[in-house]
Enzyme design. Structure first.
Site, mmCIF file in Angstrom:
data_model
loop_
_atom_site.group_PDB
_atom_site.id
_atom_site.type_symbol
_atom_site.label_atom_id
_atom_site.label_comp_id
_atom_site.label_asym_id
_atom_site.label_seq_id
_atom_site.Cartn_x
_atom_site.Cartn_y
_atom_site.Cartn_z
ATOM 1 C CG ASP A 13 30.271 49.360 13.713
ATOM 2 O OD1 ASP A 13 29.340 50.171 13.543
ATOM 3 O OD2 ASP A 13 31.033 49.384 14.693
ATOM 4 C CG HIS A 41 23.433 52.429 10.468
ATOM 5 N ND1 HIS A 41 22.134 51.998 10.398
ATOM 6 C CD2 HIS A 41 23.949 51.856 11.571
ATOM 7 C CE1 HIS A 41 21.883 51.206 11.429
ATOM 8 N NE2 HIS A 41 22.965 51.116 12.165
HETATM 9 P P1 GDP Z 1 26.560 49.548 10.145
HETATM 10 O O1 GDP Z 1 26.632 50.235 11.458
HETATM 11 O O2 GDP Z 1 26.219 48.098 10.255
HETATM 12 O O3 GDP Z 1 25.678 50.245 9.150
HETATM 13 O O4 GDP Z 1 28.040 49.579 9.530
HETATM 14 P P2 GDP Z 1 29.047 50.827 9.538
HETATM 15 O O5 GDP Z 1 28.568 51.811 8.556
HETATM 16 O O6 GDP Z 1 29.310 51.287 10.925
HETATM 17 O O7 GDP Z 1 30.393 50.141 9.063
HETATM 18 C C1 GDP Z 1 30.516 49.556 7.804
HETATM 19 C C2 GDP Z 1 31.612 50.328 7.041
HETATM 20 O O8 GDP Z 1 32.037 49.569 5.942
HETATM 21 C C3 GDP Z 1 31.126 51.629 6.443
HETATM 22 O O9 GDP Z 1 32.167 52.555 6.475
HETATM 23 C C4 GDP Z 1 30.765 51.260 5.006
HETATM 24 O O10 GDP Z 1 30.895 52.362 4.119
HETATM 25 C C5 GDP Z 1 31.802 50.232 4.723
HETATM 26 N N1 GDP Z 1 31.405 49.162 3.809
HETATM 27 C C6 GDP Z 1 30.211 48.520 3.742
HETATM 28 N N2 GDP Z 1 30.275 47.506 2.858
HETATM 29 C C7 GDP Z 1 31.545 47.512 2.378
HETATM 30 C C8 GDP Z 1 32.244 46.667 1.473
HETATM 31 O O11 GDP Z 1 31.725 45.700 0.940
HETATM 32 N N3 GDP Z 1 33.558 46.978 1.241
HETATM 33 C C9 GDP Z 1 34.184 48.011 1.832
HETATM 34 N N4 GDP Z 1 35.462 48.226 1.556
HETATM 35 N N5 GDP Z 1 33.549 48.829 2.692
HETATM 36 C C10 GDP Z 1 32.254 48.558 2.967
HETATM 37 MG MG MG Z 2 27.988 51.274 12.618
#
Ligand code: GDP
Ligand code: MG
Length: 424
Positions: A13, A41
């Protein structure tokens, strides 16, 4: 950029999907090489907001070919559901832009049942599974007790293979867990309802990857979860059941000889962890609640509140090393804008001894965090597009991390949308 793996450095995440979505502008092919529909994601772009589970994040970019490699846990039922959800937002998914490896093993409905039954049996010793059947699936794969997607092209042999597996599974379901057995009718229905629909997407993706590579095209590999959940190098036994590390990308994609030139490790500006297991820099009480709310830290797959904590430099350095990361993207820096002082875990104390090395998993429950505080910036940075425009304290936070983990930080993300990014 050359062939690149986008991997999580920590517990998952970190924002891998968000970074893959950004980078697909420069790639023709995106490959998921491990894990299954237990991923979440989240990607926000001009097409909408998506929570992708098994589909590679490149599915959201027109013209990009997406591959589900042999290393993934391919659940036909859930994949079809996900495809429908994504299509509902005007995203086209056809055999032209989605390719399923003929060597990918199929996750069966009984894998999901067994996951649930085992977590119930374990009660308070449960692993915190997403109950997508991932652990039973990979156990069976290593026992050679799965069917491959390519077997859909050999229906007679496939049926016999499935009935043999069913006989064995039914013994476990009924005798170990006292659960209901599967029947031939159930297998037929599963084949007809789900497998027949994924069949047009199944092909030799290894051949495809070798060909596109020989034609000078570059491949983007998308990992699921993070280093600390890697089956071999993570916080065993609280890992996932596959290898999340970049080194596995060549194997799990179907192109074992591919050279990965860049490993982009994703690190969140603070720590989060979904599920059970040791989490040394974990915060509790109002401090944790405030950070969880600021970062909207709820699981994309399960909706579970994520455990939150200070950025953990010990774990992050370890993650950078096991991934052999060549560069880092820091995400969610904007979330920390409310803090006067930002806590950072610099060391652990394990049984009275201070260390900056990530301990053996069994020692993690003895580890206490050493927390240092660095200055916050206390202003909205979500609209910042250039490094020079970041407040000095935010720049200092990034350079402080960079020095501690000894890997260049090339991207700083300040928002969830595609263009809310600073390239350094
Ligand atoms: P992944 O599983 O690694 O792809 O990550 P996730 O999607 O589970 O969690 C990352 C969360 O952070 C998601 O809801 C994204 O939309 C959000 N996100 C990603 N980058 C940023 C950022 O720079 N700022 C903010 N506020 N949210 C972000
Ligand atoms: Mg995730």
């Amino acid at each position: 950029m050359a062939n690149c793996a986008v991997v999580g450095i920590n517990w998952g995440d970190e924002g891998k999907g968000r970074m893959v979505d950004l980078l697909t502008d420069h790639y023709d092919i995106v490959v998921r090489y491990q894990g299954g529909g237990n991923a979440g994601h989240t990607v926000i772009n001009d097409k909408g907001k998506f929570a992708l589970h098994l589909l590679p994040s490149g599915i959201l970019r027109d013209g990009v070919v997406n591959v589900l490699g042999n290393g993934v846990a391919l659940d036909p039922e859930n994949l079809l559901k996900e495809m429908e959800q994504v299509r509902a937002n005007n995203v086209s998914i056809t055999p032209d832009n989605l390719k399923i490896s003929d060597r990918a093993s199929l996750l069966m409905p009984w894998h999901r049942d067994l996951d649930e039954l085992e977590e119930q049996r374990l009660k308070d010793k449960k692993f915190g599974s997403t109950k997508q059947g991932i652990a039973p699936f990979y156990s069976d794969k290593y026992q050679k007790k799965t069917v491959l997607a390519g077997e859909l092209n050999y229906p007679a042999e496939l049926k016999e293979h499935l009935l043999d597996l069913m006989e064995w599974k039914n013994l476990i379901l009924t005798k170990v867990y006292n659960a209901k057995p599967y029947t031939e009718e159930m297998i037929d229905a599963w084949l007809e309802e789900y497998c027949a629909k994924i069949k047009p997407y199944v092909c030799d993706t290894g051949k495809l990857l070798r060909e596109v590579s020989a034609n000078g095209k570059k491949i983007l590999f998308e990992a699921q979860l993070g280093s600390l959940r890697d089956l071999d190098f993570g916080i065993h036994p609280y890992t996932t059941s596959s290898n999340t590390t970049a080194a596995f990308a060549p194997i799990g994609s179907g192109f074992p000889g591919v050279k990965i030139d860049e490993v982009l490790g994703i690190v969140k500006a603070y720590s989060t962890c979904v599920g059970e297991g040791p989490f040394v820099s974990e915060m509790f009480g109002p401090e944790a609640d405030e950070l969880r709310e600021a970062g909207h830290e709820y699981g994309a797959k399960t909706g579970r509140p994520r455990r939150v904590g200070a950025l953990d430099l010990v774990a992050t350095r370890y993650g950078v090393n096991v991934q052999a990361a060549t560069q880092i993207a820091i995400t969610k820096l904007d979330v920390l804008s409310y803090l006067d002082k930002i806590p950072v875990c610099t060391h652990y104390v394990v049984d009275g001894t201070e260390t900056d090395e990530f301990p053996f998993p069994a020692a993690l429950s003895h580890a206490k965090p050493v927390i240092e505080y660095v200055d916050g910036w206390k202003c909205d940075i979500s609209k910042v597009k250039k490094w020079e425009d970041l407040p000095k304290a935010a720049q200092d936070y990034i350079t402080y991390i960079e020095k501690a983990i000894a890997c260049p930080i090339t991207y700083v993300s300040v928002g969830a949308e595609r263009d809310e990014i600073i390239l350094r």
